[in-house]
Motif scaffolding. Structure first.
Motif, PDB file in Angstrom:
ATOM      1  N   PHE A  24       5.507   4.603  -3.720  1.00 55.42           N
ATOM      2  CA  PHE A  24       4.274   5.361  -3.889  1.00 55.42           C
ATOM      3  C   PHE A  24       3.464   4.841  -5.068  1.00 55.42           C
ATOM      4  N   CYS A  25       2.135   5.009  -4.970  1.00 54.16           N
ATOM      5  CA  CYS A  25       1.258   4.459  -5.999  1.00 54.16           C
ATOM      6  C   CYS A  25       1.282   5.310  -7.259  1.00 54.16           C
ATOM      7  N   SER A  26       1.702   6.576  -7.135  1.00 57.59           N
ATOM      8  CA  SER A  26       1.646   7.494  -8.277  1.00 57.59           C
ATOM      9  C   SER A  26       2.742   8.534  -8.139  1.00 57.59           C
ATOM     10  N   THR A  27       3.044   9.216  -9.236  1.00 59.35           N
ATOM     11  CA  THR A  27       4.023  10.302  -9.140  1.00 59.35           C
ATOM     12  C   THR A  27       3.470  11.425  -8.262  1.00 59.35           C
ATOM     13  N   ALA A  28       2.141  11.609  -8.268  1.00 59.25           N
ATOM     14  CA  ALA A  28       1.541  12.649  -7.423  1.00 59.25           C
ATOM     15  C   ALA A  28       1.881  12.396  -5.955  1.00 59.25           C
ATOM     16  N   CYS A  29       1.726  11.143  -5.507  1.00 57.22           N
ATOM     17  CA  CYS A  29       2.037  10.810  -4.107  1.00 57.22           C
ATOM     18  C   CYS A  29       3.532  10.946  -3.835  1.00 57.22           C
ATOM     19  N   GLY A  30       4.364  10.526  -4.786  1.00 52.92           N
ATOM     20  CA  GLY A  30       5.807  10.640  -4.618  1.00 52.92           C
ATOM     21  C   GLY A  30       6.242  12.096  -4.515  1.00 52.92           C
ATOM     22  N   VAL A  34       0.871  -1.177   0.000  1.00 49.56           N
ATOM     23  CA  VAL A  34       0.000   0.000   0.000  1.00 49.56           C
ATOM     24  C   VAL A  34       0.905   1.224   0.000  1.00 49.56           C
ATOM     25  N   CYS A  35       0.458   2.278  -0.684  1.00 48.97           N
ATOM     26  CA  CYS A  35       1.230   3.521  -0.856  1.00 48.97           C
ATOM     27  C   CYS A  35       1.822   4.022   0.459  1.00 48.97           C
ATOM     28  N   ALA A  36       3.071   4.515   0.383  1.00 47.38           N
ATOM     29  CA  ALA A  36       3.761   5.015   1.579  1.00 47.38           C
ATOM     30  C   ALA A  36       3.188   6.339   2.066  1.00 47.38           C
ATOM     31  N   ASP A  37       2.359   7.003   1.255  1.00 40.43           N
ATOM     32  CA  ASP A  37       1.691   8.226   1.687  1.00 40.43           C
ATOM     33  C   ASP A  37       0.617   7.851   2.711  1.00 40.43           C
ATOM     34  N   GLU A  38       0.710   8.441   3.904  1.00 39.20           N
ATOM     35  CA  GLU A  38      -0.204   8.079   5.002  1.00 39.20           C
ATOM     36  C   GLU A  38      -1.670   8.274   4.645  1.00 39.20           C
ATOM     37  N   ASP A  39      -1.946   9.270   3.802  1.00 37.49           N
ATOM     38  CA  ASP A  39      -3.336   9.581   3.486  1.00 37.49           C
ATOM     39  C   ASP A  39      -3.835   8.851   2.251  1.00 37.49           C
ATOM     40  N   CYS A  40      -3.022   7.984   1.696  1.00 39.19           N
ATOM     41  CA  CYS A  40      -3.384   7.307   0.457  1.00 39.19           C
ATOM     42  C   CYS A  40      -3.471   5.804   0.697  1.00 39.19           C
ATOM     43  N   ARG A  41      -4.478   5.187   0.110  1.00 40.81           N
ATOM     44  CA  ARG A  41      -4.613   3.736   0.251  1.00 40.81           C
ATOM     45  C   ARG A  41      -4.350   3.045  -1.090  1.00 40.81           C
TER      46      ARG A  41
END
Ligand SMILES: [Zn+2]
Ligand SMILES: [Zn+2]
Length: 176
Positions: A157-163, A136-143
């Motif tokens: 990260f699931c996306s470049t946006a999250c990265g 699951v994405c390393a961004d805490e607010d992202c699933r």
């Protein structure tokens, strides 16, 4: 590539589908489903109606569960999807694509084909003991689901946006 070509592609498209259910939902129209179908190299029947779209949408929680479960849980889901989809693996070659596996007929409902194709790909992941390629994405607010097919397992990260969001946050933390 870590897995066979068709396995990698099937995993990528399953991850895209699972993540499309995240807010804002990016699979809400038959046009979006048609684009997904083309972008992911699907062949066979595409009806293009609302019922087909709803079936694929309804499959997304199962895909998410499968992609983020433990290895033993994944086995149960894989076996169930293969049974329910009456999977019969056959090597096929068509168009530009060299020998690869199909396990359902081209005229089965799209959601069934996606379910079986994902299950077939997960067979490889389970057998190679590579469940750690999925997270699951390393961004805490992202699933969002992350699929890491990189050699050095660097993807978090699931996306470049999250990265990018994480990079900006880390930069700000250093400046403070
Ligand atoms: Zn094919
Ligand atoms: Zn994310």
């Amino acid at each position: 590539m870590v897995f066979a070509h068709d396995t990698g592609l099937a995993l990528q498209s399953a991850v895209w589908l699972a993540n499309s259910a995240q807010d804002p939902d990016t699979l809400t129209s038959t046009e979006q489903l048609a684009a997904f179908f083309v972008d992911n190299g699907y062949t066979g029947r595409l009806v293009g109606d609302r019922a087909e779209l709803e079936d694929v949408r309804a499959l997304r929680p199962t895909l998410r569960e499968l992609l983020t479960s433990s290895r033993d849980e994944a086995v149960e889901i894989v076996n169930r999807l293969l049974r329910d989809g009456h999977a019969l693996p056959q090597l096929v070659r068509h168009g530009q694509t060299d020998w690869h596996l199909h396990a359902t007929d081209d005229d089965e409902p799209l959601a069934t084909r996606i379910a079986v194709e994902t299950a077939m790909a997960m067979i490889d992941v389970v057998r190679a003991d590579e469940m750690s390629r999925l997270d699951v994405c390393a961004d805490e607010d992202c699933r969002g689901v992350v699929l890491d097919l990189s050699r050095n397992r660097s993807r978090r990260f699931c996306s470049t946006a999250c990265g990018n969001r994480a990079a900006v946050a880390a930069y700000r933390a250093r400046q403070a």
